[in-house]
Design a protein around this motif. Structure first.
Motif, PDB file in Angstrom:
ATOM      1  N   TYR A 151       5.042   3.572   0.451  1.00  0.00           N
ATOM      2  CA  TYR A 151       5.538   3.040  -0.835  1.00  0.00           C
ATOM      3  C   TYR A 151       4.367   2.744  -1.764  1.00  0.00           C
ATOM      4  O   TYR A 151       3.265   2.427  -1.316  1.00  0.00           O
ATOM      5  CB  TYR A 151       6.271   1.708  -0.623  1.00  0.00           C
ATOM      6  N   GLU A 152       4.670   2.787  -3.067  1.00  0.00           N
ATOM      7  CA  GLU A 152       3.769   2.239  -4.078  1.00  0.00           C
ATOM      8  C   GLU A 152       4.532   1.151  -4.803  1.00  0.00           C
ATOM      9  O   GLU A 152       5.683   1.360  -5.205  1.00  0.00           O
ATOM     10  CB  GLU A 152       3.322   3.328  -5.054  1.00  0.00           C
ATOM     11  N   ILE A 153       3.904  -0.015  -4.945  1.00  0.00           N
ATOM     12  CA  ILE A 153       4.563  -1.139  -5.622  1.00  0.00           C
ATOM     13  C   ILE A 153       3.722  -1.545  -6.825  1.00  0.00           C
ATOM     14  O   ILE A 153       2.503  -1.727  -6.716  1.00  0.00           O
ATOM     15  CB  ILE A 153       4.749  -2.336  -4.659  1.00  0.00           C
ATOM     16  N   LEU A 179      11.925  -4.907   3.080  1.00  0.00           N
ATOM     17  CA  LEU A 179      10.846  -4.832   2.085  1.00  0.00           C
ATOM     18  C   LEU A 179      11.408  -4.988   0.671  1.00  0.00           C
ATOM     19  O   LEU A 179      10.886  -5.759  -0.139  1.00  0.00           O
ATOM     20  CB  LEU A 179      10.110  -3.488   2.218  1.00  0.00           C
ATOM     21  N   ARG A 180      12.497  -4.270   0.406  1.00  0.00           N
ATOM     22  CA  ARG A 180      13.066  -4.322  -0.955  1.00  0.00           C
ATOM     23  C   ARG A 180      13.603  -5.721  -1.269  1.00  0.00           C
ATOM     24  O   ARG A 180      13.458  -6.227  -2.384  1.00  0.00           O
ATOM     25  CB  ARG A 180      14.164  -3.255  -1.102  1.00  0.00           C
ATOM     26  N   VAL A 215       9.406  -1.040  -6.686  1.00  0.00           N
ATOM     27  CA  VAL A 215       9.089  -0.468  -5.373  1.00  0.00           C
ATOM     28  C   VAL A 215       9.489   1.000  -5.378  1.00  0.00           C
ATOM     29  O   VAL A 215      10.651   1.329  -5.582  1.00  0.00           O
ATOM     30  CB  VAL A 215       9.882  -1.197  -4.254  1.00  0.00           C
ATOM     31  N   GLU A 216       8.529   1.870  -5.160  1.00  0.00           N
ATOM     32  CA  GLU A 216       8.855   3.303  -5.102  1.00  0.00           C
ATOM     33  C   GLU A 216       8.424   3.871  -3.755  1.00  0.00           C
ATOM     34  O   GLU A 216       7.257   3.760  -3.367  1.00  0.00           O
ATOM     35  CB  GLU A 216       8.132   4.049  -6.238  1.00  0.00           C
ATOM     36  N   GLN A 217       9.390   4.467  -3.046  1.00  0.00           N
ATOM     37  CA  GLN A 217       9.026   5.151  -1.796  1.00  0.00           C
ATOM     38  C   GLN A 217       8.498   6.532  -2.174  1.00  0.00           C
ATOM     39  O   GLN A 217       9.205   7.325  -2.780  1.00  0.00           O
ATOM     40  CB  GLN A 217      10.246   5.283  -0.892  1.00  0.00           C
TER      41      GLN A 217
END
Ligand code: GLV
Ligand code: MN
Ligand code: MN
Length: 414
Positions: free
Chosen positions: A219-221, A305-306, A322-324
Protein backbone atom coordinates in the motif's frame (compact mmCIF):
# COMPACT_ATOMS: atom_id res chain seq x y z
CA UNK A 1 33.74 -40.13 -20.62
CA UNK A 2 30.33 -38.82 -19.67
CA UNK A 3 29.35 -38.88 -16.03
CA UNK A 4 25.81 -39.86 -15.24
CA UNK A 5 23.52 -37.24 -13.69
CA UNK A 6 23.50 -39.07 -10.37
CA UNK A 7 27.17 -38.67 -9.55
CA UNK A 8 27.64 -35.30 -11.21
CA UNK A 9 28.86 -32.68 -8.71
CA UNK A 10 28.78 -28.95 -8.84
CA UNK A 11 31.98 -27.07 -7.94
CA UNK A 12 31.19 -25.27 -4.68
CA UNK A 13 34.47 -23.30 -4.60
CA UNK A 14 33.90 -21.98 -8.12
CA UNK A 15 30.34 -20.94 -7.25
CA UNK A 16 31.54 -19.18 -4.09
CA UNK A 17 34.30 -17.35 -6.00
CA UNK A 18 31.81 -16.14 -8.59
CA UNK A 19 29.46 -14.92 -5.86
CA UNK A 20 32.28 -13.00 -4.21
CA UNK A 21 33.37 -11.50 -7.52
CA UNK A 22 29.83 -10.42 -8.37
CA UNK A 23 29.54 -8.89 -4.87
CA UNK A 24 32.38 -6.48 -5.72
CA UNK A 25 29.98 -4.66 -8.04
CA UNK A 26 28.28 -2.20 -5.72
CA UNK A 27 30.20 -3.46 -2.67
CA UNK A 28 29.53 -1.44 0.50
CA UNK A 29 31.88 -0.77 3.39
CA UNK A 30 29.93 -3.07 5.71
CA UNK A 31 30.40 -6.01 3.35
CA UNK A 32 27.07 -5.76 1.57
CA UNK A 33 25.91 -4.68 -1.85
CA UNK A 34 24.07 -1.62 -3.15
CA UNK A 35 23.12 -2.41 -6.75
CA UNK A 36 19.76 -0.81 -7.48
CA UNK A 37 17.81 -1.91 -10.55
CA UNK A 38 18.84 -0.36 -13.90
CA UNK A 39 21.73 1.69 -12.48
CA UNK A 40 25.24 1.61 -13.96
CA UNK A 41 26.13 -1.00 -11.34
CA UNK A 42 23.22 -3.18 -12.43
CA UNK A 43 24.55 -2.91 -16.01
CA UNK A 44 28.02 -3.92 -14.81
CA UNK A 45 26.65 -6.99 -13.06
CA UNK A 46 24.67 -7.94 -16.17
CA UNK A 47 27.74 -7.51 -18.38
CA UNK A 48 29.80 -9.73 -16.08
CA UNK A 49 27.08 -12.39 -16.06
CA UNK A 50 26.95 -12.22 -19.86
CA UNK A 51 30.74 -12.65 -20.18
CA UNK A 52 30.72 -15.64 -17.84
CA UNK A 53 27.83 -17.27 -19.69
CA UNK A 54 29.42 -16.73 -23.10
CA UNK A 55 32.67 -18.19 -21.80
CA UNK A 56 30.59 -21.23 -20.76
CA UNK A 57 29.35 -21.57 -24.35
CA UNK A 58 25.86 -20.14 -23.79
CA UNK A 59 23.95 -17.72 -25.98
CA UNK A 60 22.70 -14.73 -24.00
CA UNK A 61 19.67 -12.70 -25.04
CA UNK A 62 17.51 -10.10 -23.30
CA UNK A 63 13.91 -9.04 -23.77
CA UNK A 64 12.08 -5.69 -23.69
CA UNK A 65 12.14 -5.73 -19.88
CA UNK A 66 15.88 -6.38 -19.78
CA UNK A 67 15.25 -9.92 -18.50
CA UNK A 68 18.30 -11.95 -19.57
CA UNK A 69 18.31 -15.58 -20.71
CA UNK A 70 21.50 -17.57 -21.02
CA UNK A 71 20.83 -20.69 -23.06
CA UNK A 72 22.72 -23.97 -23.10
CA UNK A 73 21.33 -26.00 -25.99
CA UNK A 74 19.99 -29.49 -25.47
CA UNK A 75 19.80 -32.47 -27.80
CA UNK A 76 16.26 -31.51 -28.74
CA UNK A 77 15.99 -27.76 -29.00
CA UNK A 78 12.34 -27.83 -29.93
CA UNK A 79 11.59 -28.84 -26.31
CA UNK A 80 10.72 -26.01 -23.90
CA UNK A 81 13.78 -25.06 -21.83
CA UNK A 82 14.25 -25.96 -18.18
CA UNK A 83 14.88 -22.58 -16.61
CA UNK A 84 16.47 -21.39 -13.38
CA UNK A 85 17.47 -17.94 -12.21
CA UNK A 86 16.77 -15.03 -9.90
CA UNK A 87 17.88 -11.38 -9.84
CA UNK A 88 21.03 -9.25 -9.73
CA UNK A 89 19.47 -6.05 -8.37
CA UNK A 90 19.73 -5.48 -4.62
CA UNK A 91 18.16 -3.49 -1.82
CA UNK A 92 19.79 -0.10 -1.06
CA UNK A 93 21.57 -1.78 1.85
CA UNK A 94 21.46 -5.33 0.53
CA UNK A 95 23.63 -8.41 0.87
CA UNK A 96 25.79 -10.56 -1.39
CA UNK A 97 23.40 -13.48 -1.73
CA UNK A 98 19.81 -12.26 -2.17
CA UNK A 99 19.23 -12.85 -5.88
CA UNK A 100 22.83 -13.27 -7.02
CA UNK A 101 22.88 -16.76 -5.48
CA UNK A 102 20.04 -18.03 -7.67
CA UNK A 103 21.61 -16.57 -10.81
CA UNK A 104 25.11 -17.88 -10.15
CA UNK A 105 23.87 -21.27 -8.94
CA UNK A 106 22.28 -21.55 -12.39
CA UNK A 107 25.57 -20.64 -14.04
CA UNK A 108 27.35 -23.23 -11.88
CA UNK A 109 24.86 -25.88 -13.07
CA UNK A 110 25.84 -25.01 -16.65
CA UNK A 111 29.55 -25.09 -15.84
CA UNK A 112 29.21 -28.46 -14.09
CA UNK A 113 27.35 -29.92 -17.08
CA UNK A 114 30.10 -28.58 -19.35
CA UNK A 115 32.85 -30.12 -17.19
CA UNK A 116 31.10 -33.48 -17.39
CA UNK A 117 30.47 -33.20 -21.12
CA UNK A 118 26.85 -33.94 -20.39
CA UNK A 119 24.17 -33.00 -22.89
CA UNK A 120 20.61 -32.65 -21.66
CA UNK A 121 17.61 -33.54 -23.78
CA UNK A 122 15.86 -30.18 -23.28
CA UNK A 123 17.83 -26.93 -23.36
CA UNK A 124 18.71 -25.25 -20.08
CA UNK A 125 18.44 -21.51 -19.46
CA UNK A 126 19.61 -19.23 -16.67
CA UNK A 127 17.43 -16.14 -16.25
CA UNK A 128 18.19 -12.77 -14.68
CA UNK A 129 14.90 -11.01 -13.89
CA UNK A 130 14.80 -7.21 -13.89
CA UNK A 131 13.87 -5.24 -10.75
CA UNK A 132 12.95 -8.06 -8.40
CA UNK A 133 13.54 -5.96 -5.30
CA UNK A 134 11.01 -3.23 -5.97
CA UNK A 135 13.04 -0.72 -4.00
CA UNK A 136 14.05 1.66 -6.79
CA UNK A 137 10.94 0.95 -8.89
CA UNK A 138 7.82 -0.29 -7.05
CA UNK A 139 6.42 -2.91 -7.05
CA UNK A 140 8.76 -5.89 -6.79
CA UNK A 141 9.20 -8.74 -9.33
CA UNK A 142 8.40 -6.51 -12.30
CA UNK A 143 10.51 -8.23 -14.99
CA UNK A 144 9.18 -11.69 -14.18
CA UNK A 145 5.71 -10.14 -13.75
CA UNK A 146 5.66 -8.81 -17.32
CA UNK A 147 7.03 -12.13 -18.54
CA UNK A 148 4.16 -13.93 -16.81
CA UNK A 149 1.55 -11.47 -18.13
CA UNK A 150 0.78 -9.91 -14.72
CA UNK A 151 1.77 -6.39 -15.86
CA UNK A 152 1.85 -5.03 -19.40
CA UNK A 153 5.11 -3.88 -20.92
CA UNK A 154 3.70 -0.36 -21.14
CA UNK A 155 2.80 -0.31 -17.43
CA UNK A 156 6.24 -1.54 -16.45
CA UNK A 157 8.15 0.85 -18.72
CA UNK A 158 6.21 3.77 -17.22
CA UNK A 159 7.07 3.01 -13.57
CA UNK A 160 9.11 5.88 -12.12
CA UNK A 161 11.78 6.04 -9.46
CA UNK A 162 11.88 8.77 -6.82
CA UNK A 163 13.56 11.17 -9.30
CA UNK A 164 10.90 10.58 -11.96
CA UNK A 165 13.09 8.40 -14.22
CA UNK A 166 11.11 5.61 -15.88
CA UNK A 167 12.08 1.97 -16.18
CA UNK A 168 11.82 2.30 -19.96
CA UNK A 169 14.30 5.22 -20.10
CA UNK A 170 16.68 3.50 -17.74
CA UNK A 171 16.56 0.24 -19.73
CA UNK A 172 17.51 2.26 -22.83
CA UNK A 173 20.23 4.11 -20.96
CA UNK A 174 21.97 0.94 -19.78
CA UNK A 175 21.45 -0.75 -23.15
CA UNK A 176 19.21 -3.56 -21.94
CA UNK A 177 15.88 -2.92 -23.67
CA UNK A 178 15.38 -5.76 -26.16
CA UNK A 179 12.32 -6.92 -28.08
CA UNK A 180 9.14 -8.59 -26.74
CA UNK A 181 8.59 -10.12 -23.32
CA UNK A 182 6.99 -13.39 -22.25
CA UNK A 183 4.79 -15.75 -24.20
CA UNK A 184 7.49 -18.43 -23.95
CA UNK A 185 6.88 -21.93 -22.77
CA UNK A 186 9.15 -23.19 -19.96
CA UNK A 187 9.35 -26.93 -19.23
CA UNK A 188 9.94 -26.05 -15.57
CA UNK A 189 11.33 -23.19 -13.48
CA UNK A 190 13.52 -23.65 -10.38
CA UNK A 191 14.98 -20.90 -8.20
CA UNK A 192 17.63 -21.29 -5.51
CA UNK A 193 17.65 -18.58 -2.82
CA UNK A 194 18.80 -17.97 0.71
CA UNK A 195 15.87 -18.47 3.10
CA UNK A 196 16.01 -14.88 4.43
CA UNK A 197 14.52 -16.14 7.70
CA UNK A 198 15.67 -18.16 10.74
CA UNK A 199 13.95 -21.54 10.31
CA UNK A 200 16.54 -23.70 8.50
CA UNK A 201 19.35 -22.44 10.70
CA UNK A 202 17.34 -23.19 13.86
CA UNK A 203 16.52 -26.68 12.55
CA UNK A 204 20.17 -27.18 11.49
CA UNK A 205 19.05 -28.25 8.01
CA UNK A 206 20.90 -27.27 4.82
CA UNK A 207 17.94 -27.53 2.44
CA UNK A 208 14.44 -26.09 2.45
CA UNK A 209 12.04 -27.56 -0.09
CA UNK A 210 9.87 -24.55 -0.80
CA UNK A 211 6.26 -25.56 -1.27
CA UNK A 212 4.91 -22.06 -1.86
CA UNK A 213 5.00 -18.42 -0.81
CA UNK A 214 2.80 -16.34 1.44
CA UNK A 215 0.38 -13.75 0.08
CA UNK A 216 1.38 -10.08 0.02
CA UNK A 217 -0.23 -6.68 -0.35
CA UNK A 218 1.61 -3.38 -0.73
CA UNK A 219 0.00 0.00 0.00
CA UNK A 220 0.85 3.67 -0.34
CA UNK A 221 -0.75 6.00 2.20
CA UNK A 222 -0.88 9.77 1.88
CA UNK A 223 -1.75 11.60 5.09
CA UNK A 224 -2.70 15.24 4.65
CA UNK A 225 -3.01 17.83 7.43
CA UNK A 226 -1.97 21.45 7.40
CA UNK A 227 1.50 22.98 7.38
CA UNK A 228 1.84 25.66 10.00
CA UNK A 229 4.42 27.41 12.18
CA UNK A 230 5.77 25.22 15.02
CA UNK A 231 5.78 28.15 17.48
CA UNK A 232 2.62 30.23 17.25
CA UNK A 233 0.23 27.36 16.36
CA UNK A 234 -1.46 26.08 19.57
CA UNK A 235 -1.50 22.30 20.10
CA UNK A 236 -5.31 22.23 20.12
CA UNK A 237 -5.73 23.45 16.53
CA UNK A 238 -2.98 21.52 14.78
CA UNK A 239 -3.45 19.11 11.88
CA UNK A 240 -0.12 17.34 12.15
CA UNK A 241 0.20 14.73 9.40
CA UNK A 242 3.27 13.16 10.99
CA UNK A 243 1.41 12.55 14.27
CA UNK A 244 -1.28 10.71 12.29
CA UNK A 245 1.36 8.80 10.33
CA UNK A 246 3.06 7.81 13.59
CA UNK A 247 -0.22 6.44 14.91
CA UNK A 248 -0.53 4.51 11.64
CA UNK A 249 2.94 3.01 12.05
CA UNK A 250 1.90 1.71 15.47
CA UNK A 251 -1.44 0.46 14.10
CA UNK A 252 0.35 -1.48 11.32
CA UNK A 253 2.65 -3.07 13.88
CA UNK A 254 -0.39 -3.94 16.04
CA UNK A 255 -2.07 -5.63 13.04
CA UNK A 256 1.04 -7.76 12.55
CA UNK A 257 0.82 -8.93 16.17
CA UNK A 258 -2.96 -9.38 16.13
CA UNK A 259 -2.96 -11.75 13.14
CA UNK A 260 -0.52 -14.30 14.46
CA UNK A 261 0.43 -16.92 13.63
CA UNK A 262 1.92 -16.06 10.28
CA UNK A 263 1.25 -12.34 9.81
CA UNK A 264 3.88 -9.73 8.94
CA UNK A 265 3.15 -6.00 8.78
CA UNK A 266 5.74 -3.32 8.04
CA UNK A 267 5.98 0.40 7.34
CA UNK A 268 9.30 0.54 5.47
CA UNK A 269 9.34 3.99 3.96
CA UNK A 270 8.15 7.37 5.23
CA UNK A 271 8.54 10.87 3.82
CA UNK A 272 7.43 13.85 5.79
CA UNK A 273 6.85 17.17 4.09
CA UNK A 274 8.13 19.86 4.14
CA UNK A 275 10.61 18.18 6.55
CA UNK A 276 11.63 21.38 8.26
CA UNK A 277 12.21 21.39 12.01
CA UNK A 278 9.97 24.38 12.75
CA UNK A 279 7.09 23.52 10.43
CA UNK A 280 4.23 21.24 11.50
CA UNK A 281 4.26 18.52 8.82
CA UNK A 282 1.42 19.00 6.36
CA UNK A 283 1.88 15.85 4.30
CA UNK A 284 3.29 12.41 4.95
CA UNK A 285 3.76 9.57 2.50
CA UNK A 286 4.27 6.07 3.88
CA UNK A 287 4.33 2.54 2.54
CA UNK A 288 2.77 -0.55 4.12
CA UNK A 289 3.70 -4.18 3.41
CA UNK A 290 1.22 -6.79 4.73
CA UNK A 291 1.80 -10.54 4.40
CA UNK A 292 0.11 -13.74 5.50
CA UNK A 293 0.27 -17.35 4.27
CA UNK A 294 -3.56 -17.44 4.26
CA UNK A 295 -5.40 -15.25 1.72
CA UNK A 296 -8.51 -14.87 3.93
CA UNK A 297 -6.44 -13.71 6.92
CA UNK A 298 -4.63 -11.21 4.69
CA UNK A 299 -8.00 -9.85 3.57
CA UNK A 300 -8.88 -9.37 7.28
CA UNK A 301 -5.58 -7.52 7.79
CA UNK A 302 -6.50 -5.27 4.86
CA UNK A 303 -9.80 -4.40 6.55
CA UNK A 304 -8.03 -3.73 9.85
CA UNK A 305 -5.58 -1.37 8.10
CA UNK A 306 -8.34 0.61 6.40
CA UNK A 307 -10.33 0.86 9.66
CA UNK A 308 -7.26 2.10 11.52
CA UNK A 309 -6.56 4.73 8.84
CA UNK A 310 -10.15 6.03 9.03
CA UNK A 311 -10.11 6.20 12.84
CA UNK A 312 -6.71 7.92 12.97
CA UNK A 313 -7.77 10.48 10.37
CA UNK A 314 -10.83 11.30 12.49
CA UNK A 315 -8.91 11.52 15.74
CA UNK A 316 -6.25 13.90 14.41
CA UNK A 317 -8.42 15.83 11.92
CA UNK A 318 -6.49 14.59 8.88
CA UNK A 319 -7.16 13.00 5.51
CA UNK A 320 -5.65 9.52 5.09
CA UNK A 321 -5.81 8.05 1.59
CA UNK A 322 -4.96 4.35 1.42
CA UNK A 323 -4.13 2.89 -1.97
CA UNK A 324 -3.27 -0.77 -2.50
CA UNK A 325 -0.67 -0.70 -5.26
CA UNK A 326 0.20 -4.38 -5.53
CA UNK A 327 -0.77 -7.82 -4.30
CA UNK A 328 -0.38 -11.47 -4.97
CA UNK A 329 -2.25 -14.41 -3.52
CA UNK A 330 -0.65 -17.26 -1.60
CA UNK A 331 1.33 -19.35 -4.09
CA UNK A 332 1.45 -23.15 -4.19
CA UNK A 333 4.31 -24.58 -6.20
CA UNK A 334 4.03 -27.52 -8.59
CA UNK A 335 3.96 -30.95 -6.87
CA UNK A 336 6.21 -32.57 -9.50
CA UNK A 337 8.81 -29.79 -9.28
CA UNK A 338 8.68 -29.96 -5.47
CA UNK A 339 9.24 -33.73 -5.77
CA UNK A 340 12.22 -33.13 -8.09
CA UNK A 341 13.78 -30.84 -5.47
CA UNK A 342 13.16 -33.39 -2.73
CA UNK A 343 14.66 -36.17 -4.87
CA UNK A 344 17.70 -33.95 -5.46
CA UNK A 345 18.18 -33.42 -1.71
CA UNK A 346 17.81 -37.14 -1.06
CA UNK A 347 20.18 -38.15 -3.85
CA UNK A 348 22.80 -35.82 -2.39
CA UNK A 349 22.17 -37.12 1.15
CA UNK A 350 21.18 -33.65 2.36
CA UNK A 351 18.74 -33.32 5.28
CA UNK A 352 15.76 -31.16 4.38
CA UNK A 353 12.35 -29.85 5.41
CA UNK A 354 9.36 -28.31 3.66
CA UNK A 355 9.13 -24.56 4.04
CA UNK A 356 6.87 -21.69 2.86
CA UNK A 357 8.62 -18.56 1.58
CA UNK A 358 8.08 -15.42 3.60
CA UNK A 359 9.58 -13.31 0.81
CA UNK A 360 8.34 -12.68 -2.69
CA UNK A 361 10.41 -14.16 -5.51
CA UNK A 362 10.37 -14.23 -9.29
CA UNK A 363 9.33 -17.87 -8.86
CA UNK A 364 5.96 -16.62 -7.57
CA UNK A 365 5.18 -15.15 -10.99
CA UNK A 366 6.80 -18.02 -12.89
CA UNK A 367 4.48 -20.37 -10.99
CA UNK A 368 1.57 -18.74 -12.84
CA UNK A 369 2.91 -19.84 -16.23
CA UNK A 370 5.23 -22.83 -15.66
CA UNK A 371 5.67 -25.76 -13.27
CA UNK A 372 7.80 -24.15 -10.56
CA UNK A 373 9.55 -24.85 -7.25
CA UNK A 374 12.28 -23.29 -5.13
CA UNK A 375 15.23 -24.42 -3.04
CA UNK A 376 16.20 -22.54 0.13
CA UNK A 377 19.49 -22.65 2.00
CA UNK A 378 20.04 -21.16 5.48
CA UNK A 379 21.45 -17.69 6.01
CA UNK A 380 23.26 -16.50 9.11
CA UNK A 381 20.90 -15.49 11.94
CA UNK A 382 18.12 -15.46 9.34
CA UNK A 383 19.16 -11.92 8.37
CA UNK A 384 18.68 -10.57 4.87
CA UNK A 385 17.92 -7.19 3.24
CA UNK A 386 20.94 -6.12 5.28
CA UNK A 387 24.60 -5.63 4.39
CA UNK A 388 25.63 -8.25 6.94
CA UNK A 389 23.60 -10.97 5.14
CA UNK A 390 25.76 -14.10 5.10
CA UNK A 391 25.60 -17.81 4.25
CA UNK A 392 27.93 -20.79 4.71
CA UNK A 393 29.85 -21.98 1.63
CA UNK A 394 28.78 -25.58 2.27
CA UNK A 395 25.10 -24.61 2.32
CA UNK A 396 25.50 -22.49 -0.82
CA UNK A 397 27.06 -25.52 -2.56
CA UNK A 398 24.39 -27.88 -1.21
CA UNK A 399 21.54 -25.82 -2.66
CA UNK A 400 23.27 -25.73 -6.04
CA UNK A 401 23.79 -29.49 -5.98
CA UNK A 402 20.06 -29.96 -5.39
CA UNK A 403 19.31 -27.48 -8.20
CA UNK A 404 21.49 -29.47 -10.59
CA UNK A 405 19.62 -32.66 -9.75
CA UNK A 406 16.18 -31.13 -10.07
CA UNK A 407 17.06 -29.51 -13.42
CA UNK A 408 18.55 -32.72 -14.77
CA UNK A 409 15.48 -34.67 -13.76
CA UNK A 410 13.29 -32.25 -15.72
CA UNK A 411 15.66 -31.72 -18.65
CA UNK A 412 16.32 -35.44 -19.15
CA UNK A 413 19.07 -37.06 -21.16
CA UNK A 414 21.40 -38.26 -18.42
C1 GLV B 1 11.25 -9.39 -1.92
O1 GLV B 1 12.43 -9.15 -1.68
C2 GLV B 1 10.22 -9.25 -0.91
O2 GLV B 1 9.94 -8.11 -0.50
O3 GLV B 1 9.70 -10.27 -0.45
MN1 MN C 1 15.65 -12.13 -3.75
MN1 MN D 1 15.26 -9.18 -1.72
Amino acid sequence: MEQSGNNLRINGARLWDSLMEMARIGATEKGGVRRLALTDLDRESRDLFRRWCEAAGCTVTHDAMGNMFSRRPGRNNSLPPIVTGSHLDSQPTGGKFDGAYGVLAGLEVVRALNDAGLETEAPIEVAVWTNEEGSRFAPAMVGSGVHAGIFTLEQAHAITDIDGKTMGEELDRIGYRGEGCGGRNFGAYFEAHIEQGPILEAEKLPIGIVTGAQAQRWYEINVTGQESHAGPTPMAVRKDALVGASALVLAVNRIGHDFQPGACATVGMIESSPNSRNVIPGKVFLTVDLRHPDDARLADMDRALRKAATEIAETYDLIAEVEQIWSFAATHFDPDCIAAVRAGAEAAGLPHMNIVSGAGHDAVYMAQVAPTAMIFVPCEDGISHNEIENAAPDDIAAGCQVLLHAMLERAGGH
